[in-house]
Design an enzyme around this catalytic site. Sequence first.
Site, PDB file in Angstrom:
ATOM      1  N   HIS A 120       0.815  -1.214   0.000  1.00  0.00           N
ATOM      2  CA  HIS A 120       0.000   0.000   0.000  1.00  0.00           C
ATOM      3  C   HIS A 120       0.852   1.268   0.000  1.00  0.00           C
ATOM      4  CE1 HIS A 120      -3.150  -2.752   2.037  1.00  0.00           C
ATOM      5  NE2 HIS A 120      -3.450  -2.609   0.768  1.00  0.00           N
ATOM      6  N   HIS A 121       2.126   1.153  -0.413  1.00  0.00           N
ATOM      7  CA  HIS A 121       2.984   2.335  -0.436  1.00  0.00           C
ATOM      8  C   HIS A 121       2.480   3.359  -1.447  1.00  0.00           C
ATOM      9  CE1 HIS A 121       4.372  -0.032  -3.787  1.00  0.00           C
ATOM     10  NE2 HIS A 121       5.150   0.942  -4.212  1.00  0.00           N
ATOM     11  N   LYS A 160       6.309  -4.843 -11.236  1.00  0.00           N
ATOM     12  CA  LYS A 160       6.043  -4.435 -12.618  1.00  0.00           C
ATOM     13  C   LYS A 160       5.667  -2.951 -12.686  1.00  0.00           C
ATOM     14  CE  LYS A 160       3.592  -7.368 -14.837  1.00  0.00           C
ATOM     15  NZ  LYS A 160       2.426  -8.146 -15.341  1.00  0.00           N
ATOM     16  N   LYS A 177      -3.837  -8.663  -6.961  1.00  0.00           N
ATOM     17  CA  LYS A 177      -4.295  -9.735  -7.847  1.00  0.00           C
ATOM     18  C   LYS A 177      -5.452 -10.444  -7.178  1.00  0.00           C
ATOM     19  CE  LYS A 177      -2.813 -11.212 -11.916  1.00  0.00           C
ATOM     20  NZ  LYS A 177      -2.275 -10.293 -12.961  1.00  0.00           N
ATOM     21  N   SER A 218      -3.988   0.273 -19.037  1.00  0.00           N
ATOM     22  CA  SER A 218      -5.010   0.369 -17.990  1.00  0.00           C
ATOM     23  C   SER A 218      -4.866   1.660 -17.202  1.00  0.00           C
ATOM     24  CB  SER A 218      -4.904  -0.828 -17.036  1.00  0.00           C
ATOM     25  OG  SER A 218      -5.473  -1.981 -17.608  1.00  0.00           O
TER      26      SER A 218
END
Length: 426
Positions: free
Chosen positions: A98-99, A128, A140, A397
Site C-alpha cells: 500500500h505504499h 512491474k 491480484k 489500464s
Amino acid sequence: MLSKFTKAFLPTSYTSFAGLNAFNKYSFSTVGKKSDEEPRFLEMVQQYFDLAGSYTNIPQDKLEVYKQCDVVIKMRLPLIRDDGKVEFISAYRAQHKHHKLPVKGGTRYSDHIDLQEVEALSSLMTLKCAVVELPYGGAKGGIKINPRNYSAREIEDLTRRYTLELAKKGFIGAAIDVPGPDMGTGTREMAWMKDTYMVFYGHTDINAVACCTGKPLSQGGIAGRTESTGLGVYYALREFLKDKELLSAHGVNETGYKGKSIIIQGFGNVGYYAAKYMTEDGAKVTGVVEYNGSIYKADGIDPDELLKYRSEKGTIVGFPGAESFKDDAAFYKECDILIPAAVEKSVTKFNADKFKCKIMAEAANGPTTLAGEEILQSKGILILPDILLNAGGVTVSYFEWLKNLDHMRPGRMIKKWEEKSKLNLL
C-alpha cells in the site's frame, strides 16, 4: 523476473551465464516437498526477490517487509447452477503493498488459483508497476473456476457477487483497488464488475466508473486495451532486437524481426496479438502450443487464420498444413525466439534442457523457475524478463483509469487547438 531486470543494469561480469551459481544460498525450500520438486509459485517469486535483494545495500529486515503481502482475503461465493444445484466457490484478492494507492492487478478465473498464487502475482504486479513507473501498488485476485465449465449466466452471477463482496470489504474502488482482466476474464467481466459497483456505490462515488479497467469502450474503456499486453511484448522485444552486440553474443546475426522464427506457448489474448504484430513485422510463427495440443509449421503460421480455425473447431490441433501434436511437442522445436505466454512455471528444471531457442521472451507472469533459468543461461539463451515485457496491459489500464478520473476522453480539450495550430503552420 526482478533479478533479470536488475542484472540488465549491472556490469557485464555480473550478467554472465554462470551468475546464478554464486547464489546457491537461495536454495529451494524443501518443507513439505520432495527434494527433486520445484518450489511452489509463491516460493519461486520470493527466491527471485531474495536473489535481486542480494545486489542491493538494503537491510535484510526491510527487504522482508517489501517481500511480504500486506493483505489477502478469501471468500466463498454461493452459486445456483443452471440445473438448480448450489455450489460454494472460493474467491480471493491480494493487495501486496500500500505504499502507493490504488493498488492494481488482474482478476483471474482459473481452477488452479489459490491464496499462494494471488500473493505471488500481486507481488509481481508491485515490481512491474515500479519498473514502468506507474503510481500503483500491486494486487491480484480471482475466482476458482474453469470458465469453460460454466454458462454465461453463472459467470455473470459469480462476477457480480465477487464485486459486491470486494466492495463490502473495501477491496475495490478508484482510489483503493482497481481490478483488471487476466486469464479467463475480459471486457465482458469488467463491464459486469463496473456495473455492479456503480449500482451499489455510484451515487456516493463520482469516480465509480474507474473502479476497474479493461472495460468495453461503451462502458468507459479505452481504445487499445485489448491488444496492449501482446503489443507491449512486441515493442519491448523489438527494442532488444536492435542491439547488435547483445544479439551476436547469443548467436543471432541479424537485427529486427525479419526472418526470425517464433514459437508461442498460449494463443490467448497475449499470444495472438504478439504473434500478429511480429508476423506483420517480418517474423514467422512456426509453432503454437495450447493446453490441449500443439502445432508446428516450418514455413510459418498465419495468426489470423489460426484464430479463425480455433474459434470454429475449439482447438488449434488439425490446423491445415501444420504438423499437429496431442501434447506440447512443438514447444521444444528449434526457433530463434520462444515466447511463453500462458501460465507460470512453464519452464522448469525438468524441461529447460529441451529448449532449442536463442531468446526467451517471457510474456506470461513468472513462466521460468530459478532452476530452469539457470539451465537456460548455461546454454547461452537470453532471457527477457516478464515484469518488463508484459507491462503493456497495466500501462494502458493506467490511461483508462486516468480517462475515467478526468470524465473525458484524452485529447478532447485540446483537439480544436491542435487542429488550428497545425493549420497555421501550413
